[in-house]
Design a protein around this motif. Structure first.
Motif, short mmCIF file in Angstrom:
data_model
loop_
_atom_site.label_atom_id
_atom_site.label_comp_id
_atom_site.label_asym_id
_atom_site.label_seq_id
_atom_site.Cartn_x
_atom_site.Cartn_y
_atom_site.Cartn_z
N ALA A 149 0.77 -1.23 0.14
CA ALA A 149 0.09 -0.11 0.06
C ALA A 149 0.79 1.39 -0.16
N PHE A 150 1.96 1.24 0.64
CA PHE A 150 2.91 2.30 0.70
C PHE A 150 3.37 2.58 -0.80
N ARG A 151 3.79 1.45 -1.40
CA ARG A 151 4.17 1.62 -2.91
C ARG A 151 3.29 2.18 -3.69
N GLU A 152 2.10 1.66 -3.48
CA GLU A 152 0.72 1.92 -4.43
C GLU A 152 0.56 3.39 -4.35
N HIS A 153 0.39 4.04 -3.08
CA HIS A 153 0.07 5.06 -2.77
C HIS A 153 1.04 6.40 -2.71
N HIS A 154 2.22 5.85 -3.11
CA HIS A 154 3.53 6.52 -3.22
C HIS A 154 3.59 7.33 -1.59
N GLY A 155 3.52 6.50 -0.47
CA GLY A 155 3.53 6.96 0.88
C GLY A 155 4.88 7.32 1.19
N LEU A 156 5.78 7.54 0.48
CA LEU A 156 7.23 8.03 0.77
C LEU A 156 7.75 8.85 -0.34
N GLN A 157 8.81 9.45 0.10
CA GLN A 157 9.82 10.09 -0.70
C GLN A 157 11.07 9.63 -0.72
N CYS A 158 11.80 10.25 0.47
CA CYS A 158 13.24 9.52 0.46
C CYS A 158 13.09 8.14 1.07
N GLY A 159 12.28 7.85 1.57
CA GLY A 159 12.23 6.58 2.23
C GLY A 159 12.68 6.30 3.77
N PHE A 160 13.45 7.45 4.13
CA PHE A 160 14.11 6.87 5.71
C PHE A 160 13.29 6.58 6.67
N CYS A 161 12.11 7.22 6.67
CA CYS A 161 11.11 7.13 7.76
C CYS A 161 10.40 5.99 7.53
N THR A 162 10.31 5.49 6.38
CA THR A 162 9.27 4.56 5.84
C THR A 162 9.24 2.92 6.71
N PRO A 163 10.31 2.47 7.23
CA PRO A 163 10.29 1.29 7.80
C PRO A 163 9.43 1.45 9.13
N GLY A 164 10.03 2.67 9.80
CA GLY A 164 9.10 3.00 10.92
C GLY A 164 7.66 3.09 10.93
N MET A 165 7.23 3.94 9.74
CA MET A 165 5.89 4.22 9.36
C MET A 165 5.23 2.90 9.20
N ILE A 166 5.78 1.86 8.57
CA ILE A 166 4.90 0.71 8.25
C ILE A 166 5.00 0.05 9.45
N MET A 167 6.07 -0.27 10.50
CA MET A 167 5.84 -1.07 11.58
C MET A 167 4.67 -0.30 12.46
N SER A 168 4.79 0.79 12.48
CA SER A 168 3.79 1.54 13.49
C SER A 168 2.21 1.43 12.82
N ALA A 169 2.12 1.37 11.48
CA ALA A 169 1.07 1.30 10.90
C ALA A 169 0.55 -0.12 11.16
N ILE A 170 1.11 -1.02 11.23
CA ILE A 170 0.71 -2.63 11.38
C ILE A 170 0.30 -2.57 12.72
N ASP A 171 0.99 -2.15 13.80
CA ASP A 171 0.66 -2.25 14.92
C ASP A 171 -0.74 -1.42 15.22
N LEU A 172 -1.13 -0.51 14.57
CA LEU A 172 -2.27 0.16 14.67
C LEU A 172 -3.40 -0.65 14.20
N VAL A 173 -3.08 -1.18 12.73
CA VAL A 173 -4.37 -1.94 12.30
C VAL A 173 -4.42 -3.46 12.76
N GLN A 174 -3.34 -3.81 13.69
CA GLN A 174 -3.62 -5.06 14.34
C GLN A 174 -4.54 -4.93 15.51
N HIS A 175 -4.67 -3.70 15.93
CA HIS A 175 -5.49 -3.21 17.18
C HIS A 175 -6.79 -2.80 16.97
N ASN A 176 -6.53 -1.97 15.64
CA ASN A 176 -7.90 -1.29 15.28
C ASN A 176 -8.07 -1.61 13.68
N PRO A 177 -8.82 -2.40 13.36
CA PRO A 177 -8.83 -2.98 11.93
C PRO A 177 -9.01 -1.99 10.77
N SER A 178 -9.93 -0.99 11.17
CA SER A 178 -10.07 -0.02 10.37
C SER A 178 -10.23 1.42 10.76
#
Lengths: 264, 155
Positions: B90-119
């Motif tokens: 989804a990050f690739r599809e929606h261009h959720g990054l530019q330089c990509g430096f923050c992206t690993p943290g963003m994705i790990m954080s997002a998955i924690d959110l969705v695991q506890h709040n599915p929508s």
């Protein structure tokens, strides 16, 4: 970070023993303050004693009319607890305002209270709700606990085991936060308790404190308007790059009024 | 030195480390898992977010020795059999990054959110990202990506 010896005891007794045996030992709860402090070389303990492996410090339970929160309960656990939400909704809400999700997944209530950062959120709740700090050797009333900037009534080798919050009739918390750190520039909790109205402030002074004239006003009429004519002296309040003492004094009344409106 | 054993991305690892070794140093320097980034080193930016026993934490604000017996998941552990995790896709599809430096943290954080709040709502996503800083995107596409990632994770 300077080097240190690491200990991971599995009981309170072992933790105290390790602390006493160390030349300059430091207890670590969630580490969200201690580790950044160590990284900046602002502290150089000989030994770090991790409390993460002590089962008896975990858990949240109801005991009669009180909520007992283990010292190692994380902010995220308190913010995610249906029990806390049903017994003291204002405390549940406060926990969810601490730091960010990742800090809440590590930081603990016991660590926050032992550290007594002037801008931490929990001290306002502990004072306003007239909580009791349980330690390895005694119980300390909230009114006797906070003694100064990063200072508490804890002895050097004393360990918080749990915090007992008597259920209030209602309470509310309002916080003017630093937008970067999420710390309270000023936070106020207002509680209607069996022992009367209690108003406690964090962020504004060297440590959390109560406002007796605000409490009297609210005891007469429990409404935000009852506080409209009151003011707080800036004398002795914190002043830094984020807010002057005068601005904090102003915010105390504004946050107290918002807290009254948030009471449920 | 202290011996520490944990599970990282499903693999058991045991290493001798100095007690002062941060989890992020352990991952990057001892295990060569350099997908977890160090942005600020002051617990604020969230580039180092990993999962510890299923919850997101800042790997720069933990010691490796605190993770004894724990399960750690990093960005490298998400893709399965060459298929990106739905949140990565989804990050690739929606261009959720530019330089990509923050992206690993963003994705790990997002998955924690969705695991506890599915929508999660857009508002909930923005609040959840308080601990993750991005200096390129203005967050707009990150939020879009997380909404889409949550949907494809089954929320």
């Amino acid at each position: 970070m300077y080097a240190f010896e690491f200990h991971r005891p599995s009981s309170v007794a072992d933790a105290i023993a390790a602390l006493k045996a160390a030349s300059d030992g430091k207890l670590m709860a969630g580490g969200q303050t201690l580790i950044p402090t160590l990284k900046q070389r602002l502290a150089q303990p000989s030994d770090v004693i991790d409390l993460g492996g002590i089962k008896e410090l975990h858990g949240i339970r109801q005991d009669g009319n009180s909520l007992v929160i283990g010292a190692m309960a994380k902010h995220g656990e308190v913010a995610g607890s249906d029990l806390v939400k049903s017994v003291i909704p204002g405390l549940h809400e406060l926990a969810g305002l601490i730091g960010d999700p990742q800090v809440r997944n590590r930081g603990t209530i016991g660590g926050s209270l032992a550290n007594s950062d002037p801008a931490a959120d929990y001290p306002a709740a502990v004072l306003a709700l007239n909580a009791t700090i349980k330690t390895d050797r005694r119980s300390i009333a909230a009114d006797d606990y906070f003694t100064g900037l990063f200072q508490t009534a804890l002895a050097d080798d004393e360990l918080i085991t749990a915090i007992s919050f008597p259920r209030p009739e209602a309470c509310g918390y309002a916080k003017f936060r630093n937008p970067a750190s999420r710390y309270a520039i000023v936070g106020v909790m207002v509680a209607r308790t069996g022992g009367g109205v209690r108003v406690a402030v964090t962020g504004a002074g060297p440590c959390a404190f109560r406002l007796p004239d605000f409490e009297r006003a609210l005891a007469g009429s429990f409404s935000a308007d009852a506080l409209a004519g009151l003011s707080v002296s800036p004398s002795g309040l914190n002043s830094d790059m984020h807010a002057s003492a005068e601005y904090r004094a102003h915010l105390v009344r504004v946050m107290a009024q918002r807290a009254v409106k948030a009471v449920r | 030195m202290a011996k520490v054993s944990m599970t990282v991305n499903g693999q058991n690892v045991t290493r001798d480390v100095e007690p002062r070794t941060l989890l992020v140093e352990f991952l990057r320097q001892h295990l060569d898992l350099t997908g977890t980034h160090v942005g600020c080193d002051t617990s604020q930016c969230g580039a180092c977010v990993v999962h510890l026993d299923g919850r997101s934490v800042k790997a720069c604000t933990m010691l490796a020795v605190q993770c004894e017996g724990a399960k750690v998941m990093t960005i490298e552990g998400l893709a399965q059999n060459g298929e990106l995790h739905p949140m990565q896709a989804a990050f690739r599809e929606h261009h959720g990054l530019q330089c990509g430096f923050c992206t690993p943290g963003m994705i790990m954080s997002a998955i924690d959110l969705v695991q506890h709040n599915p929508s999660p709502s857009e508002d909930e996503i923005r609040h959840w990202l308080e601990g993750n800083l991005c200096r390129c995107t203005g967050y707009h596409n990150i939020v879009k990506a997380i909404k889409a990632g949550a949907a494809s994770m089954g929320g």
